[in-house]
Design a protein around this motif. Structure first.
Motif, short mmCIF file in Angstrom:
data_model
loop_
_atom_site.label_atom_id
_atom_site.label_comp_id
_atom_site.label_asym_id
_atom_site.label_seq_id
_atom_site.Cartn_x
_atom_site.Cartn_y
_atom_site.Cartn_z
N ALA A 134 0.80 6.88 7.10
CA ALA A 134 -0.61 7.06 6.49
C ALA A 134 -0.61 6.72 5.17
N GLN A 135 -1.75 6.37 4.75
CA GLN A 135 -1.93 6.11 3.47
C GLN A 135 -2.33 7.24 2.55
N GLU A 136 -2.81 8.55 3.30
CA GLU A 136 -3.03 9.59 2.51
C GLU A 136 -2.56 10.75 3.56
N ARG A 164 -4.45 11.13 7.30
CA ARG A 164 -5.68 10.31 7.49
C ARG A 164 -5.34 8.85 6.97
N SER A 165 -6.11 7.80 7.00
CA SER A 165 -6.26 6.64 6.73
C SER A 165 -4.72 5.91 7.35
N GLU A 217 0.81 -1.16 0.03
CA GLU A 217 -0.01 -0.03 0.12
C GLU A 217 0.85 1.18 -0.07
N ALA A 276 -3.25 4.41 15.56
CA ALA A 276 -2.82 5.23 14.48
C ALA A 276 -1.41 5.76 14.86
N ARG A 279 2.37 4.73 1.54
CA ARG A 279 2.55 4.93 2.78
C ARG A 279 3.48 6.10 2.93
#
Length: 650
Positions: free
Chosen positions: A452-454, A463-464, A431, A491, A433
């Motif tokens: 985070a992915q976003e 976020r994410s 993914e 998180a 990151r």
């Protein structure tokens, strides 16, 4: 030294302290340096936040549709700077999306405002690639607390972890003077926390271990007297912390700040110790404000003496000035010829510190930006005599711009800077990151966590959360190196850390993506300040295997001169193979592990199948391979590490 008290828990304010006019006044202090890097602005511009945290935002290229044709005079260009063009600017004629002239893919790639853009990436970066679950994924458990937000961290020679933070209006610890502590000493064995005092704001500093073993934090940010009048300006601050494996009287002692300072202000600087024990310090911001404004930038380096005192005036470093505003917290790795691998934005080079010159310009890495404020992670893979102490650098993750909408970068690049024709070998994580950080294990694998992915680095711009542990085996072929480990339910966004402990487990802590601590999530701030620690137990300890035990080193004062060290230990039953790892954890912050390295030492006289072992290991040949400072020795039998022991290399 300020008196300290035992752990004190208090509830913080429900929301961060409101922004005040006082905050702007604190950020508007007059610069004291006469160095040319500060001549563009005599004073620090007022900040709109208490911290001055830079926010670039998502760039707009539409506003740059009508360049004036007026040529830049200072290397700035585009919509932000009067729609000027680069013309024949010496460093390149492309205008990057944030308004700087150059010729790298940072300037000529996506978002280029004007110019020929002839240096765009030839090969696109790969997209996310699914990875199988690891046969042995390891385990994650919550254990202990950091006491302060874990912005910076390091494993000290006493086996304890020091966390270091900025000035806050709440932490879980207080000092004897009644003020909140912004640094703590965490004992992974007992979970005890001790508050530590400092004198200057360490917000987003860099750091390293000195040759004598002291931990040093360099640079920082302005004072916030309305929060804590006892802490001063840290922009040029130099803070020392001394701990010892043999002297417990040092435990709990505060940071020492005798008053010496950096040559120029540095916020977000990277640091590397050199073979001659001097300290190389590069990059940073002069003001702690928007890095897209030239008057705030400090694209220079300076050198400190071995004792951490200032030695050389700040000098411009071209790779930093060419890659603004993505020039802060550059990735740096010491190579076996004594030169530095330096990576900024998408660009890489080999830099000769002594001569102040570029030895080799390396190819740009395809994909998004990789350094602050879209930091990925960078690791130099384990070194050994078998590869002549030269090895690959791996860089993963990042993002395209500093905004909550920015997609995380999934690609990784791997390069051997010392190869005859170095090139990037591309692969991808499962993914995208940003803020992902890689930590070497003593067996040579790499664990990637956090991020985070976003979004990007900065307050409230991610976020994410990316929750999965990724295991990277560098010995596998490209495309098969990543497997997945367990998932956290915490998180770990901006201001998170990860580092190896003496017992071979990985400590994961932090996440403070808000301007001042918040404990209760809300619509406005869904991700809050995190004080809980997690321990990741890697695959080599899953199932509680028998470790090598009774490890005894003939001396713990090691010389990087190719000499021999005798080590005795008890091997588990039916032992077949042994490795000895010499491990340097370094200074950890913002996904950057400064000085981080692992070396496999040559071993003689190991006797398979025997319990009582007495082996001889050959120490590194010189301090280009193993610069001075505190290291940890791990004995690995059939892949299972002993509990590590600190040694001092000189």
């Amino acid at each position: 030294m300020m008196a300290v008290v035992e752990k004190t828990l208090e509830m913080p304010p429900a929301t961060p302290r409101e922004h005040t006019e006082a905050a702007a006044r604190h950020m508007d202090g007059t610069s004291t340096s006469s160095d040319p890097v500060q001549s563009a602005s005599a004073t620090r511009p007022p900040s709109s936040t208490t911290s001055g945290e830079p926010v670039l935002g998502k760039p707009s290229t539409s506003a740059a549709a009508q360049p004036t044709g007026q040529v830049t005079t200072d290397g700035s260009c585009g919509a932000t700077f009067g729609n000027t063009v680069c013309g024949d600017w010496a460093q390149g004629s492309c205008c990057s999306m944030y308004g700087y002239c150059g010729n790298t893919t940072s300037h000529c790639g996506e978002g280029c405002q004007s110019g020929p853009c002839t240096n765009g990436p030839v090969v696109p970066a790969p997209k996310a690639s699914p990875a199988p679950a690891a046969q042995k994924p390891g385990t994650l458990v919550k254990l202990g607390r950091s006491g302060v937000p874990a912005m910076h961290a390091g494993l000290m020679p006493n086996g304890k972890v020091v966390f270091l933070d900025k000035v806050e209006n709440y932490t879980e610890l207080k000092l004897g003077n009644g003020q909140y502590a912004y640094s703590s000493e965490y004992d992974p064995t007992t979970q005890k926390l001790t508050p530590l005092a400092y004198k200057t704001n360490a917000f987003c500093s860099g750091g390293i271990f000195l040759a004598d073993g002291r931990f040093v934090s360099l640079g920082g940010n302005a004072p916030l007297e309305f929060i804590d009048p006892t802490v001063g300006d840290g922009f040029k601050g130099i803070r020392y912390l001394e701990r010892s494996a043999s002297d417990a009287s040092l435990d709990g002692q505060a940071w020492s700040e005798p008053g010496n300072s950096l040559d120029t202000a540095r916020w977000y600087a990277s640091v590397q110790i050199m073979p001659d024990d001097t300290i190389f310090v590069a990059s940073g911001s002069l003001n702690g404000l928007d890095p897209s404004k030239p008057e705030n930038n400090n694209p220079t380096y300076e050198i400190l003496n071995a004792d951490g005192t200032s030695k050389v005036k700040s000098t411009n470093m071209e790779i930093l000035s060419k890659n603004q505003p993505y020039y802060m917290y550059p990735f740096m790795h010491l190579l076996n010829d004594g030169n530095l691998f330096v990576f900024v934005s998408k660009s890489a080079e080999i830099f000769n510190v002594g001569g102040g010159n570029v030895v080799r310009t390396l190819p740009d890495l395809p994909g998004s930006y990789r350094t602050y404020p879209n930091t990925g992670g960078s690791v130099m893979l384990s070194l050994s005599s078998q590869n002549n102490w030269s090895n690959d650098v791996v860089i993963c993750g990042g993002g395209p711009y500093q905004d909550i909408s920015a997609p995380g970068e999934a690609s990784c690049g791997r390069i051997n800077p010392m190869a005859q024709n170095p090139s990037w070998e591309l692969e991808a994580m499962p993914e995208g990151r940003g803020m992902v950080e890689g930590t070497l294990l003593p067996d040579g694998t790499v664990i990637w966590v956090n991020g985070a992915q976003e979004g990007a680095q900065g307050f409230g711009v991610a976020r994410s959360p990316a929750l999965e542990v990724l295991i990277y085996d560098p010995a596998q072929p490209v495309g098969k190196r990543f497997t997945t480990g367990p998932k956290s339910d915490i998180a770990r966004l901006y201001h998170s850390v990860a580092l190896l402990l003496l017992d071979g487990t990985l400590l994961i802590s932090g996440s403070n993506p808000v301007e001042q601590p918040i404990l209760t999530p809300s619509t406005q701030n869904p991700f809050v300040t995190e004080f809980r620690n997690e321990i990741y137990t890697p695959p080599y300890l899953q199932g509680n295997p028998t470790r090598p035990s009774g490890v005894a080193l003939k001396t713990k004062n090691l010389k990087a001169n190719g000499s021999t060290l005798e080590i005795s230990f008890y091997a588990p039953p039916n032992a077949k193979e042994v490795k000895v790892s010499l491990y340097y954890g370094g200074f950890v912050t913002h996904s950057v592990h400064m000085g981080h390295r692992n070396l496999f030492l040559d071993v003689a006289n190991f006797k398979p199948g025997q319990k009582n072992q007495k082996i001889n290991v050959t120490l590194p040949p010189n301090k280009k391979v193993a610069p001075a400072g505190p290291y940890v020795v791990y004995i690995l039998v059939d892949g299972v590490p002993s509990v590590g022991q600190f040694v001092q290399v000189s």
